[in-house]
Write a protein that holds these residues in place. Sequence first.
Motif, PDB file in Angstrom:
ATOM      1  N   ASN A 113       0.865  -1.187   0.000  1.00 26.49           N
ATOM      2  CA  ASN A 113       0.000   0.000   0.000  1.00 26.49           C
ATOM      3  C   ASN A 113       0.898   1.232   0.000  1.00 26.49           C
ATOM      4  OD1 ASN A 113      -2.839   1.145   0.350  1.00 26.49           O
ATOM      5  ND2 ASN A 113      -1.641   2.253   1.897  1.00 26.49           N
ATOM      6  N   ALA A 114       0.661   2.141  -0.931  1.00 26.86           N
ATOM      7  CA  ALA A 114       1.498   3.340  -1.013  1.00 26.86           C
ATOM      8  C   ALA A 114       0.707   4.501  -1.580  1.00 26.86           C
ATOM      9  CB  ALA A 114       2.699   3.059  -1.912  1.00 26.86           C
ATOM     10  N   ALA A 115       1.259   5.687  -1.378  1.00 24.29           N
ATOM     11  CA  ALA A 115       0.688   6.888  -1.986  1.00 24.29           C
ATOM     12  C   ALA A 115       1.740   7.490  -2.894  1.00 24.29           C
ATOM     13  CB  ALA A 115       0.300   7.885  -0.904  1.00 24.29           C
ATOM     14  N   ILE A 162       7.134   8.685  -4.631  1.00 22.70           N
ATOM     15  CA  ILE A 162       6.567   8.456  -3.301  1.00 22.70           C
ATOM     16  C   ILE A 162       7.190   9.365  -2.236  1.00 22.70           C
ATOM     17  CG2 ILE A 162       5.806   6.112  -3.829  1.00 22.70           C
ATOM     18  CD1 ILE A 162       8.230   5.072  -2.210  1.00 22.70           C
ATOM     19  N   SER A 163       8.224  10.113  -2.596  1.00 27.70           N
ATOM     20  CA  SER A 163       8.766  11.164  -1.714  1.00 27.70           C
ATOM     21  C   SER A 163       9.627  12.075  -2.577  1.00 27.70           C
ATOM     22  CB  SER A 163       9.560  10.575  -0.543  1.00 27.70           C
ATOM     23  OG  SER A 163      10.727   9.947  -1.011  1.00 27.70           O
ATOM     24  N   THR A 164      10.249  13.059  -1.940  1.00 31.40           N
ATOM     25  CA  THR A 164      11.061  14.012  -2.711  1.00 31.40           C
ATOM     26  C   THR A 164      12.429  13.417  -3.025  1.00 31.40           C
ATOM     27  OG1 THR A 164      12.152  14.953  -0.787  1.00 31.40           O
ATOM     28  CG2 THR A 164      10.008  15.901  -1.402  1.00 31.40           C
ATOM     29  N   ARG A 165      13.181  14.120  -3.848  1.00 27.50           N
ATOM     30  CA  ARG A 165      14.514  13.610  -4.185  1.00 27.50           C
ATOM     31  C   ARG A 165      15.433  13.607  -2.961  1.00 27.50           C
ATOM     32  NH1 ARG A 165      14.584  18.886  -6.045  1.00 27.50           N
ATOM     33  NH2 ARG A 165      16.513  20.039  -5.662  1.00 27.50           N
ATOM     34  N   GLN A 166      15.096  14.412  -1.948  1.00 24.66           N
ATOM     35  CA  GLN A 166      15.875  14.376  -0.686  1.00 24.66           C
ATOM     36  C   GLN A 166      15.326  13.287   0.244  1.00 24.66           C
ATOM     37  OE1 GLN A 166      14.302  17.172  -1.803  1.00 24.66           O
ATOM     38  NE2 GLN A 166      15.910  18.650  -2.290  1.00 24.66           N
ATOM     39  N   LEU A 193       0.052  -9.847   5.202  1.00 26.76           N
ATOM     40  CA  LEU A 193       1.198  -8.960   5.404  1.00 26.76           C
ATOM     41  C   LEU A 193       1.046  -7.697   4.558  1.00 26.76           C
ATOM     42  CD1 LEU A 193       4.128  -8.456   6.419  1.00 26.76           C
ATOM     43  CD2 LEU A 193       4.926  -9.849   4.491  1.00 26.76           C
ATOM     44  N   MET A 194       1.075  -6.556   5.256  1.00 25.69           N
ATOM     45  CA  MET A 194       0.967  -5.258   4.571  1.00 25.69           C
ATOM     46  C   MET A 194       2.370  -4.669   4.405  1.00 25.69           C
ATOM     47  SD  MET A 194      -1.144  -1.994   5.967  1.00 25.69           S
ATOM     48  CE  MET A 194      -1.183  -0.413   5.145  1.00 25.69           C
ATOM     49  N   ILE A 195       2.702  -4.261   3.186  1.00 27.79           N
ATOM     50  CA  ILE A 195       4.008  -3.645   2.923  1.00 27.79           C
ATOM     51  C   ILE A 195       3.787  -2.149   2.749  1.00 27.79           C
ATOM     52  CG2 ILE A 195       6.052  -3.641   1.429  1.00 27.79           C
ATOM     53  CD1 ILE A 195       5.450  -6.402   2.678  1.00 27.79           C
ATOM     54  N   GLU A 196       4.523  -1.356   3.523  1.00 33.61           N
ATOM     55  CA  GLU A 196       4.381   0.106   3.419  1.00 33.61           C
ATOM     56  C   GLU A 196       5.649   0.749   2.868  1.00 33.61           C
ATOM     57  OE1 GLU A 196       2.398   2.623   6.182  1.00 33.61           O
ATOM     58  OE2 GLU A 196       1.388   0.936   7.130  1.00 33.61           O
ATOM     59  N   TYR A 252      -1.910  -1.643  -3.907  1.00 34.03           N
ATOM     60  CA  TYR A 252      -2.909  -0.582  -3.791  1.00 34.03           C
ATOM     61  C   TYR A 252      -2.144   0.743  -3.824  1.00 34.03           C
ATOM     62  CZ  TYR A 252      -5.081  -4.684  -1.601  1.00 34.03           C
ATOM     63  OH  TYR A 252      -5.511  -5.960  -1.334  1.00 34.03           O
ATOM     64  N   SER A 253      -2.395   1.543  -4.836  1.00 26.99           N
ATOM     65  CA  SER A 253      -1.678   2.822  -4.902  1.00 26.99           C
ATOM     66  C   SER A 253      -2.668   3.973  -5.009  1.00 26.99           C
ATOM     67  CB  SER A 253      -0.679   2.842  -6.063  1.00 26.99           C
ATOM     68  OG  SER A 253      -1.334   2.805  -7.286  1.00 26.99           O
ATOM     69  N   PHE A 254      -2.529   4.877  -4.055  1.00 23.63           N
ATOM     70  CA  PHE A 254      -3.331   6.111  -4.103  1.00 23.63           C
ATOM     71  C   PHE A 254      -2.500   7.131  -4.875  1.00 23.63           C
ATOM     72  CE2 PHE A 254      -4.292  10.355  -2.570  1.00 23.63           C
ATOM     73  CZ  PHE A 254      -5.661  10.399  -2.824  1.00 23.63           C
ATOM     74  N   ILE A 255      -3.084   7.687  -5.926  1.00 30.00           N
ATOM     75  CA  ILE A 255      -2.385   8.712  -6.709  1.00 30.00           C
ATOM     76  C   ILE A 255      -2.971  10.065  -6.333  1.00 30.00           C
ATOM     77  CG2 ILE A 255      -1.753   9.507  -9.025  1.00 30.00           C
ATOM     78  CD1 ILE A 255      -2.316   6.624  -9.996  1.00 30.00           C
ATOM     79  N   GLY A 256      -2.147  10.881  -5.680  1.00 28.30           N
ATOM     80  CA  GLY A 256      -2.606  12.188  -5.199  1.00 28.30           C
ATOM     81  C   GLY A 256      -2.418  13.267  -6.253  1.00 28.30           C
ATOM     82  N   ASN A 257      -2.939  14.457  -5.951  1.00 30.39           N
ATOM     83  CA  ASN A 257      -3.024  15.507  -6.970  1.00 30.39           C
ATOM     84  C   ASN A 257      -1.822  16.450  -6.963  1.00 30.39           C
ATOM     85  OD1 ASN A 257      -3.597  16.683  -4.535  1.00 30.39           O
ATOM     86  ND2 ASN A 257      -5.217  18.019  -5.311  1.00 30.39           N
ATOM     87  N   LEU A 258      -0.613  15.889  -6.861  1.00 34.50           N
ATOM     88  CA  LEU A 258       0.554  16.770  -6.926  1.00 34.50           C
ATOM     89  C   LEU A 258       1.649  16.138  -7.773  1.00 34.50           C
ATOM     90  CD1 LEU A 258       2.383  16.689  -3.452  1.00 34.50           C
ATOM     91  CD2 LEU A 258       0.872  14.945  -4.299  1.00 34.50           C
ATOM     92  N   ILE A 259       2.536  17.000  -8.223  1.00 34.57           N
ATOM     93  CA  ILE A 259       3.670  16.552  -9.040  1.00 34.57           C
ATOM     94  C   ILE A 259       4.928  16.800  -8.226  1.00 34.57           C
ATOM     95  CG2 ILE A 259       4.974  17.004 -11.166  1.00 34.57           C
ATOM     96  CD1 ILE A 259       2.243  17.913 -12.406  1.00 34.57           C
ATOM     97  N   ILE A 260       5.719  15.769  -8.006  1.00 35.98           N
ATOM     98  CA  ILE A 260       6.928  15.933  -7.180  1.00 35.98           C
ATOM     99  C   ILE A 260       8.156  16.139  -8.071  1.00 35.98           C
ATOM    100  CG2 ILE A 260       8.447  14.810  -5.496  1.00 35.98           C
ATOM    101  CD1 ILE A 260       5.952  13.525  -4.244  1.00 35.98           C
TER     102      ILE A 260
END
Length: 226
Positions: free
Chosen positions: A9-11, A18-22, A153-156, A175-183
Amino acid sequence: MPTPFTFINAAMSIDGKISTRQRRQVRISGDVDFERMDELRASSDAVMVGIGTVLADDPSLTVKSDEKRAKRLANGLDENPVRIVVDSKARIPTDADIFRKGAGKIIIAVSESAAFDRVESLRKKAMVIMIGGDQVDLPELLSILDEMGIHRLMIEGGASLNWGLVKNGLVDEIYSFIGNLIIGGATAPTLIDGDGFGEADMPVCSLIGAEKMEEGVLLKWKLKNA
Ligand SMILES: NC(=O)C1=CN([C@@H]2O[C@H](COP(=O)(O)OP(=O)(O)OC[C@H]3O[C@@H](n4cnc5c(N)ncnc54)[C@H](O)[C@@H]3O)[C@@H](O)[C@H]2O)C=CC1
Ligand SMILES: Nc1nc(O)c(N)c(N[C@@H]2O[C@H](COP(=O)(O)O)[C@@H](O)[C@H]2O)n1
């Protein structure tokens, strides 16, 4: 070798990060998705993350809803699922939030490449499973977890652990939630990083769910070879 029913499960952002370059955590999910994620935690036998996620985000991986924890207790379970960190070299800080917050079992999976003194100090905080030479052997680890009674087993995340599991054919659903932003950022982690598949080996998935959720969309995929 039986292994648990395993789902990621991820966003992620519109562009699949899934996060910033940092490697800084970004709030991608809205309240509805966080609630859904909490329900997934509450209904799982265990939740697993890679050490990269612990070092970046310091998650507690606890069930946040009082009601859901109470329901687990009423069902004779610990209030949180077993919390598992895949940490080949035993790098997890002994004051990580996972040790400080929430009740329940914690497992740190390390490999034979971990320093002896690090492993010994972790044994005071958690159950340590040593499996694999340089890196944690994920198929063996999941088989051990299944023998221990962990069947859901849930993988985060993060991106590298997701790759290790998918590459080894250990993931049943994503399961992937796609949010409304561009990273953006070529080096920002994506849902699945690692070396990548060759053209002949790419897993083809079945779409089992697609739902608009707040300002994003939740996609559910079944891996056909799982
Ligand atoms: N948006 C989201 O839903 C989530 C985002 N994240 C983000 O993901 C990033 C962390 O991802 P990564 O740096 O890729 O770290 P990661 O969390 O995937 O951990 C990778 C580490 O796992 C260990 N590992 C041990 N055995 C392994 C094996 N056989 N295969 C693969 N890994 C193995 C290695 O030590 C490796 O460095 C963070 O920036 C975090 O914010 C993490 C979770 C959820
Ligand atoms: N599902 C989801 N949506 C987001 O928008 C996120 N930023 C994350 N991040 C991950 O959630 C975990 C937080 O756990 P705790 O609240 O500390 O228990 C952590 O693993 C983040 O990487 N996830």
